[in-house]
Scaffold this motif. Structure first.
Motif, PDB file in Angstrom:
ATOM      1  N   ARG A 140      85.188  83.319  97.254  1.00 11.93           N
ATOM      2  CA  ARG A 140      84.749  82.176  96.453  1.00 11.93           C
ATOM      3  C   ARG A 140      83.717  81.305  97.173  1.00 11.93           C
ATOM      4  NH1 ARG A 140      86.798  80.420  91.766  1.00 11.93           N
ATOM      5  NH2 ARG A 140      88.474  81.645  90.829  1.00 11.93           N
ATOM      6  N   LEU A 141      83.809  81.231  98.490  1.00  6.85           N
ATOM      7  CA  LEU A 141      82.938  80.329  99.232  1.00  6.85           C
ATOM      8  C   LEU A 141      81.706  81.013  99.796  1.00  6.85           C
ATOM      9  CD1 LEU A 141      85.536  78.191 101.230  1.00  6.85           C
ATOM     10  CD2 LEU A 141      84.623  77.815  98.928  1.00  6.85           C
ATOM     11  N   GLY A 142      81.680  82.345  99.802  1.00  6.80           N
ATOM     12  CA  GLY A 142      80.559  83.037 100.405  1.00  6.80           C
ATOM     13  C   GLY A 142      80.657  83.036 101.919  1.00  6.80           C
ATOM     14  N   LYS A 143      79.582  83.428 102.579  1.00  6.23           N
ATOM     15  CA  LYS A 143      79.603  83.592 104.043  1.00  6.23           C
ATOM     16  C   LYS A 143      79.072  82.392 104.815  1.00  6.23           C
ATOM     17  CE  LYS A 143      79.574  88.626 104.159  1.00  6.23           C
ATOM     18  NZ  LYS A 143      78.997  89.831 104.785  1.00  6.23           N
ATOM     19  N   SER A 144      78.781  81.311 104.132  1.00  7.76           N
ATOM     20  CA  SER A 144      78.222  80.147 104.814  1.00  7.76           C
ATOM     21  C   SER A 144      79.280  79.299 105.516  1.00  7.76           C
ATOM     22  CB  SER A 144      77.453  79.280 103.821  1.00  7.76           C
ATOM     23  OG  SER A 144      78.298  78.832 102.775  1.00  7.76           O
ATOM     24  N   HIS A 145      80.549  79.578 105.266  1.00  7.40           N
ATOM     25  CA  HIS A 145      81.629  78.806 105.872  1.00  7.40           C
ATOM     26  C   HIS A 145      82.446  79.705 106.794  1.00  7.40           C
ATOM     27  CE1 HIS A 145      80.830  75.538 103.039  1.00  7.40           C
ATOM     28  NE2 HIS A 145      80.777  76.457 102.093  1.00  7.40           N
ATOM     29  N   PRO A 146      82.547  79.380 108.093  1.00  8.27           N
ATOM     30  CA  PRO A 146      83.341  80.192 109.019  1.00  8.27           C
ATOM     31  C   PRO A 146      84.830  80.136 108.675  1.00  8.27           C
ATOM     32  CG  PRO A 146      81.846  78.723 110.209  1.00  8.27           C
ATOM     33  CD  PRO A 146      81.839  78.280 108.782  1.00  8.27           C
ATOM     34  N   ILE A 147      85.479  81.300 108.695  1.00 10.80           N
ATOM     35  CA  ILE A 147      86.920  81.394 108.428  1.00 10.80           C
ATOM     36  C   ILE A 147      87.579  82.084 109.607  1.00 10.80           C
ATOM     37  CG2 ILE A 147      88.707  82.320 106.904  1.00 10.80           C
ATOM     38  CD1 ILE A 147      86.611  82.306 104.650  1.00 10.80           C
ATOM     39  N   THR A 148      88.649  81.498 110.113  1.00 11.48           N
ATOM     40  CA  THR A 148      89.408  82.079 111.214  1.00 11.48           C
ATOM     41  C   THR A 148      90.866  82.203 110.803  1.00 11.48           C
ATOM     42  OG1 THR A 148      87.949  81.040 112.852  1.00 11.48           O
ATOM     43  CG2 THR A 148      90.092  81.837 113.639  1.00 11.48           C
ATOM     44  N   VAL A 149      91.439  83.371 111.005  1.00  9.91           N
ATOM     45  CA  VAL A 149      92.864  83.600 110.744  1.00  9.91           C
ATOM     46  C   VAL A 149      93.583  83.712 112.076  1.00  9.91           C
ATOM     47  CG1 VAL A 149      94.580  85.170 109.779  1.00  9.91           C
ATOM     48  CG2 VAL A 149      92.445  84.746 108.542  1.00  9.91           C
ATOM     49  N   ILE A 150      94.614  82.902 112.260  1.00 13.01           N
ATOM     50  CA  ILE A 150      95.422  82.928 113.483  1.00 13.01           C
ATOM     51  C   ILE A 150      96.775  83.523 113.135  1.00 13.01           C
ATOM     52  CG2 ILE A 150      96.525  81.535 115.267  1.00 13.01           C
ATOM     53  CD1 ILE A 150      94.240  79.513 114.928  1.00 13.01           C
ATOM     54  N   GLY A 151      97.099  84.672 113.728  1.00 11.58           N
ATOM     55  CA  GLY A 151      98.357  85.358 113.439  1.00 11.58           C
ATOM     56  C   GLY A 151      99.225  85.496 114.665  1.00 11.58           C
TER      57      GLY A 151
END
Length: 429
Positions: free
Chosen positions: A23-34
């Motif tokens: 939905r946000l595209g690639k302009s926003h960094p996303i980090t998943v911490i598992g």
């Protein structure tokens, strides 16, 4: 540009990461911490515990799949959240700043609340995590060589009763296949006020339906139960009346036992001042965000939901996969709206839809909404539920590997159950 951090790489966390990127595209960094490198389809754990699955059948390393969507993955659990400073610290010594934080950690398993429970320092097994289910399978193999009484159930404060029922029925089916059922007395112990309550106040005639299934399988039960203590080979269970007063104590011998524990919030989340209730679950508003910290959202089992009703022995409300998907979509749409300068006023539909496998058959529960009074209350038993759950496992693993953001529960389960038709006529007939 908004920096978004997702805590948890389970059903909620992975779904949130994919949907955010879509939905946000690639302009926003996303980090998943598992907490570890692998995703696990938790509903498959009961099958693993009796040898019907291997862990590799429903787990996989997530890093490479998230990378394809330009999502960073950190396989180290969060150790501290600095909510005032908008930062998360992880067990490997790193720190991650965020503009938005999504808490999707799932629960901490509170085995310490009932002495002797848990497989690490106690005498019971669990199917809450895949490592626990693997340990249960090892214990079950030893049990098969010297069968005897089995005790299965959920202790006081538990909020997810479905896996306990599933496991009891699956063990029954497995023992019948092995021609060992006649050697194994089974007792189901639960804090629910009646069989089929499910933490939902019942769904339709789930009481009569589930009692009938238990009788057909020769499974005895004790409701309104508190597990006082578990010792090697025996569980001490106190039965209560409708007012919560003790009526008798049972000493139940066993050679194998699986008891679901109560849940609490994970430590890093529970320690944030003003974020959680006393049990460590994240307090949220109808938009899935923290009233205290507006840039923190939460979805899944870590969310604080009040019990559907007061019960003599404490029971919590379950958070089913369908409900979790709705929570995730609500969060993503609200973040998207806020970034676009629009009102973040999306609300989730907290509906309960559950496919419970019983080994050679199954039961489907639908409660729309979860908290009564309901528009739809529907419960059905049939072999088709077992087939549907097996098929759904494949669909969901496909979603997690291929990064699709489509709502699989809504697309597949709702369609399989004919929920759109149920919504239209409101009676499930």
């Amino acid at each position: 540009m908004a920096n978004i951090v997702v805590l948890g790489a389970g059903l909620a966390g992975m779904s949130a990461a994919y949907e955010l990127r879509d939905r946000l595209g690639k302009s926003h960094p996303i980090t998943v911490i598992g907490d570890g490198e692998r995703f696990s389809f938790t509903p498959s754990n009961p099958w693993l515990a009796v040898g019907w699955r291997q862990a590799d059948d429903f787990t996989f390393a997530v890093g490479q799949y998230l990378a394809r969507k330009d999502i960073e993955f950190v396989p180290h659990r969060a150790t501290r959240i600095d909510a005032a400073g908008n930062r998360v610290e992880t067990a490997d010594g790193r720190a991650f700043d965020y503009d938005y934080l999504l808490v999707c950690t799932g629960p901490r398993l509170a085995f310490e609340e009932v002495p002797g429970t848990g497989s690490v320092s106690g005498h019971t097994q669990s199917v809450c995590t895949t490592p626990h289910a693997q340990a249960a399978w090892e214990a079950y193999q030893a049990f098969l060589k010297d069968p005897g009484p089995i005790v299965i159930g959920a202790v006081q404060g538990a909020s997810c009763f479905g896996p306990a029922y599933e496991f009891a029925m699956i063990v029954d089916a497995d023992l019948r296949k092995r021609k060992l059922r006649d050697k194994v007395p089974m007792t189901f112990v639960t804090s629910e006020p009646y069989i089929g309550h499910m933490g939902l106040g019942g769904v339709g005639d789930s009481k009569g339906l589930m009692e009938s299934e238990m009788r057909q399988r020769h499974i005895q039960w004790i409701t309104n139960a508190k597990v006082k203590e578990v010792r090697a080979g025996e569980a001490l269970v106190v039965e209560h009346d409708g007012q919560g007063q003790p009526t008798g104590e049972h000493t139940l011998p066993f050679k194998f036992s699986m008891l679901l524990p109560a849940f609490k919030g994970v430590d890093a989340v529970a320690q944030v001042e003003g974020l959680c209730n006393p049990r460590g679950f994240v307090v949220i508003d109808k938009h899935q965000r923290s009233p205290r910290y507006p840039n923190i959202f939460a979805a899944g089992v870590c969310v604080a939901i009040p019990p559907v009703e007061a019960t003599p022995i404490p029971t919590g409300a379950p958070k089913t996969g369908f409900m979790i998907e709705s929570m995730v979509t609500t969060i993503v749409r609200n973040i998207q709206a806020e970034l676009q300068g629009k009102p973040a006023d999306f609300e989730g539909t907290w509906n309960a839809v559950c496919l419970a496998d019983m080994g050679d058959t199954g039961v489907a529960f639908v409660a729309l909404p979860q908290i009564p009074p309901r528009n739809v209350t529907w419960t059905k038993v049939g072999k088709w539920v077992h087939v549907a759950k097996v098929s759904f496992e494949k669909y969901f693993l496909y979603k997690m590997r291929h990064g699709t953001s489509e709502p699989i529960y809504e697309k597949y389960v709702m369609k399989a159950l004919g929920i759109e038709r149920l919504k239209s006529n409101g009676n499930g007939k």
